[in-house]
Design a protein around this motif. Structure first.
Motif, PDB file in Angstrom:
ATOM      1  N   ASP A   1     -66.138 -10.734 -12.826  1.00  0.00           N
ATOM      2  CA  ASP A   1     -66.427 -10.927 -14.242  1.00  0.00           C
ATOM      3  C   ASP A   1     -67.717 -10.219 -14.639  1.00  0.00           C
ATOM      4  N   GLN A   2     -68.700 -10.155 -13.724  1.00  0.00           N
ATOM      5  CA  GLN A   2     -69.953  -9.471 -14.042  1.00  0.00           C
ATOM      6  C   GLN A   2     -69.717  -7.977 -14.255  1.00  0.00           C
ATOM      7  N   ILE A   3     -68.878  -7.378 -13.415  1.00  0.00           N
ATOM      8  CA  ILE A   3     -68.529  -5.965 -13.612  1.00  0.00           C
ATOM      9  C   ILE A   3     -67.824  -5.786 -14.943  1.00  0.00           C
ATOM     10  N   ALA A   4     -66.901  -6.707 -15.267  1.00  0.00           N
ATOM     11  CA  ALA A   4     -66.186  -6.636 -16.545  1.00  0.00           C
ATOM     12  C   ALA A   4     -67.151  -6.732 -17.723  1.00  0.00           C
TER      13      ALA A   4
ATOM     14  N   SER B   1     -71.497  -0.355  -7.220  1.00  0.00           N
ATOM     15  CA  SER B   1     -72.238  -1.515  -6.744  1.00  0.00           C
ATOM     16  C   SER B   1     -71.890  -2.704  -7.635  1.00  0.00           C
ATOM     17  N   TYR B   2     -72.254  -3.894  -7.193  1.00  0.00           N
ATOM     18  CA  TYR B   2     -71.886  -5.092  -7.933  1.00  0.00           C
ATOM     19  C   TYR B   2     -72.826  -5.331  -9.111  1.00  0.00           C
ATOM     20  N   GLY B   3     -72.412  -6.203 -10.004  1.00  0.00           N
ATOM     21  CA  GLY B   3     -73.276  -6.637 -11.084  1.00  0.00           C
ATOM     22  C   GLY B   3     -72.964  -5.992 -12.414  1.00  0.00           C
ATOM     23  N   ILE B   4     -73.662  -6.465 -13.441  1.00  0.00           N
ATOM     24  CA  ILE B   4     -73.443  -5.980 -14.799  1.00  0.00           C
ATOM     25  C   ILE B   4     -73.806  -4.499 -14.905  1.00  0.00           C
ATOM     26  N   GLY B   5     -74.926  -4.114 -14.276  1.00  0.00           N
ATOM     27  CA  GLY B   5     -75.310  -2.701 -14.284  1.00  0.00           C
ATOM     28  C   GLY B   5     -74.270  -1.824 -13.628  1.00  0.00           C
TER      29      GLY B   5
ATOM     30  N   VAL C   1     -59.384   0.926 -12.870  1.00  0.00           N
ATOM     31  CA  VAL C   1     -59.939  -0.112 -12.006  1.00  0.00           C
ATOM     32  C   VAL C   1     -61.413   0.197 -11.755  1.00  0.00           C
ATOM     33  N   ILE C   2     -62.256  -0.817 -11.929  1.00  0.00           N
ATOM     34  CA  ILE C   2     -63.659  -0.718 -11.504  1.00  0.00           C
ATOM     35  C   ILE C   2     -63.894  -1.855 -10.526  1.00  0.00           C
ATOM     36  N   SER C   3     -64.147  -1.498  -9.285  1.00  0.00           N
ATOM     37  CA  SER C   3     -64.329  -2.537  -8.260  1.00  0.00           C
ATOM     38  C   SER C   3     -65.658  -2.355  -7.564  1.00  0.00           C
ATOM     39  N   GLY C   4     -66.082  -3.417  -6.854  1.00  0.00           N
ATOM     40  CA  GLY C   4     -67.250  -3.318  -5.997  1.00  0.00           C
ATOM     41  C   GLY C   4     -66.908  -2.593  -4.714  1.00  0.00           C
ATOM     42  N   LEU C   5     -67.817  -2.666  -3.770  1.00  0.00           N
ATOM     43  CA  LEU C   5     -67.651  -1.943  -2.513  1.00  0.00           C
ATOM     44  C   LEU C   5     -66.389  -2.404  -1.782  1.00  0.00           C
TER      45      LEU C   5
END
Length: 346
Positions: A256-259, A228-232, A190-194
């Protein structure tokens, strides 16, 4: 020196002028401008058209004093750049506009103190209702809303106590994990934002962990990444996963941006998606079907949630009955970024 004769300033249009042009009574004009029910659609349209043609601007302060209505509704969202929240606000505003209300929106940046500050500003300036996102807020916020005596609705979550329009975040993530396990995946990350003060993000991770546990598996700590959020952020999250021992064969991402960021980093490392790594996103953003490969994602019906939240809030403002809980289920959209693993991980 001869003085020039004074020139009278043009008179601003008043409600009687609007009534005369629209062919209705001043009482009808008042009801339309105050957002009252019981005005025929054709008369309402005639009044609004006449007001626009004449350049009529209602005295909002005077109207608020006499009616205790501001004809404005506030909304505070966690991230104004998130496409899901943009869709939410757009459809929410559409419903408000149809009912004669103006939307005033603010961005809190996933910070409860900032959310409290923005909401307090809206309350003090005068709003008739307020939309918030999620079920976790500053302890002082609900007390301030209650003191102002206005209705509130929460979006993107299902609350045990408060009016809400949303979906079961944990269940939607569990469905994504079940789908991957049905394909044969056993190591899922799992990769999630804050997640701090974010009940949606935390619930989704719990949903994945619960689905794995139900089949005798576990979400390994090294495969549970908060970024943190976003593509980076997605790229960074995937780097962290790859540094943590045997990598997962599939990952579920918080947006979707994280993906997309995770897919970019995987490709940079020579990994094939979905051959070496299956990826699932969240939100079903506009870019999801056009990525290479097209992204499997959990579709959140953000626009529908916004419309339902607007309808619910307007009903409460005008004293009409409204459901406390409206559930609009998320759905898994299967595309080309997921497939059975090449080798089933032990």
């Amino acid at each position: 020196m001869q003085e020039e004769p004074a020139v009278d300033a043009p008179r601003s249009p008043v409600a009687q002028d609007v009534a005369r042009r629209a062919g209705v009574s001043t009482a009808t004009v008042s009801r339309v401008l105050n957002g009252s029910a019981g005005v025929r659609a054709d008369k309402r349209a005639a009044v609004m058209r006449a007001a626009q043609d004449l350049g009529f601007v209602a005295n909002g302060a005077a109207r608020a004093l006499s009616t205790r209505r501001f004809m404005a509704v506030g909304a505070v969202v966690p991230n104004i750049e998130n496409e899901a929240f943009v869709r939410l606000l757009s459809s929410f505003q559409e419903r408000l506009r149809q009912a004669g209300y103006t939307l005033v929106a603010a961005n809190a940046g996933y910070d409860l103190e900032d959310e409290l500050r923005e909401a307090t500003f809206l309350l003090e300036r005068g709003i008739d209702g307020l939309m918030l996102v999620g079920d976790i807020h500053h302890p002082a916020l609900h007390a301030r809303i209650a003191r102002h005596g206005i209705p509130m609705v929460q979006a993107f979550t299902l609350s045990q106590e408060r009016p809400c329009v949303g979906f079961d975040n944990a269940a939607s993530a569990a469905r994504a994990a079940d789908y991957l396990m049905d394909l044969g995946h056993r190591r899922i990350g799992v990769i999630s934002g804050l997640r701090k003060d974010n009940d949606r993000g935390g619930a989704r991770v719990r949903g994945v962990a619960g689905a794995l546990a139900a089949r005798g598996l576990r979400l390994a700590p090294e495969h549970d990444i908060e970024i943190s959020y976003g593509i980076g952020g997605g790229r960074d999250g995937f780097r962290q996963i790859m540094a943590g021992g045997p990598p997962p064969t599939a990952i579920i991402c918080g947006t979707d941006q994280i993906a997309f960021g995770a897919m970019v980093e995987a490709r940079a490392r020579g990994l094939d998606v979905p051959g070496d790594l299956s990826v699932i996103g969240y939100n079903d953003s506009d870019i999801a079907p056009f990525l290479t490969p097209a992204l499997t994602t959990v579709r959140i019906h953000s626009a529908e949630i916004g419309r339902a939240a607007g309808d619910q809030l307007v009903a409460r403002i005008t004293g009409r009955p409204a459901l406390r809980v409206t559930e609009i289920a998320a759905e898994l959209i299967v595309r080309a970024s997921t497939a059975p693993p090449r080798r089933i991980a032990p």
